[in-house]
Scaffold this motif. Structure first.
Motif, PDB file in Angstrom:
ATOM      1  N   GLN A   1      45.452   6.466  67.007  1.00  0.00           N
ATOM      2  CA  GLN A   1      45.393   5.351  65.870  1.00  0.00           C
ATOM      3  C   GLN A   1      45.331   6.235  64.610  1.00  0.00           C
ATOM      4  OE1 GLN A   1      42.448   2.478  66.345  1.00  0.00           O
ATOM      5  NE2 GLN A   1      43.241   1.416  64.695  1.00  0.00           N
ATOM      6  N   ASP A   2      44.655   7.190  64.156  1.00  0.00           N
ATOM      7  CA  ASP A   2      44.787   7.821  63.012  1.00  0.00           C
ATOM      8  C   ASP A   2      44.883   9.234  63.111  1.00  0.00           C
ATOM      9  OD1 ASP A   2      44.440   5.566  61.183  1.00  0.00           O
ATOM     10  OD2 ASP A   2      42.550   5.214  61.859  1.00  0.00           O
ATOM     11  N   HIS A   3      45.586   9.930  62.386  1.00  0.00           N
ATOM     12  CA  HIS A   3      45.825  11.371  62.388  1.00  0.00           C
ATOM     13  C   HIS A   3      44.784  12.003  61.115  1.00  0.00           C
ATOM     14  CE1 HIS A   3      49.070  11.708  65.382  1.00  0.00           C
ATOM     15  NE2 HIS A   3      49.464  10.551  64.693  1.00  0.00           N
ATOM     16  N   SER A   4      44.144  13.024  61.749  1.00  0.00           N
ATOM     17  CA  SER A   4      43.390  13.882  60.657  1.00  0.00           C
ATOM     18  C   SER A   4      44.294  14.604  59.641  1.00  0.00           C
ATOM     19  CB  SER A   4      42.443  14.574  61.186  1.00  0.00           C
ATOM     20  OG  SER A   4      42.962  15.528  62.114  1.00  0.00           O
TER      21      SER A   4
ATOM     22  N   TRP B   1      50.013   4.027  64.000  1.00  0.00           N
ATOM     23  CA  TRP B   1      49.677   4.649  65.329  1.00  0.00           C
ATOM     24  C   TRP B   1      50.696   5.503  65.888  1.00  0.00           C
ATOM     25  CZ3 TRP B   1      51.718   2.519  69.660  1.00  0.00           C
ATOM     26  CH2 TRP B   1      52.212   1.458  69.530  1.00  0.00           C
TER      27      TRP B   1
END
Length: 51
Positions: free
Chosen positions: A16-19, A34
């Protein structure tokens, strides 16, 4: 959520979310929103490429 796609030999998991900044290996554009990625290597594809 995990899927198997013909574009990659490992299972792809929902991200969902990339760091960190990520590049889609299908369209070669920066990931926005996403996507799906491989936990065993650095393969990432955005949802539009999987359609």
């Amino acid at each position: 959520m995990e899927i198997q796609h013909f574009s990659h030999h490992h299972p792809l998991v929902f991200i969902q979310d990339h760091s960190a900044a990520a590049l889609c290996l299908g369209c070669e554009k920066p990931e926005e929103g996403w996507s799906y990625g491989c936990n065993q290597c650095e393969f990432i594809v955005v949802k539009d490429v999987l359609s």
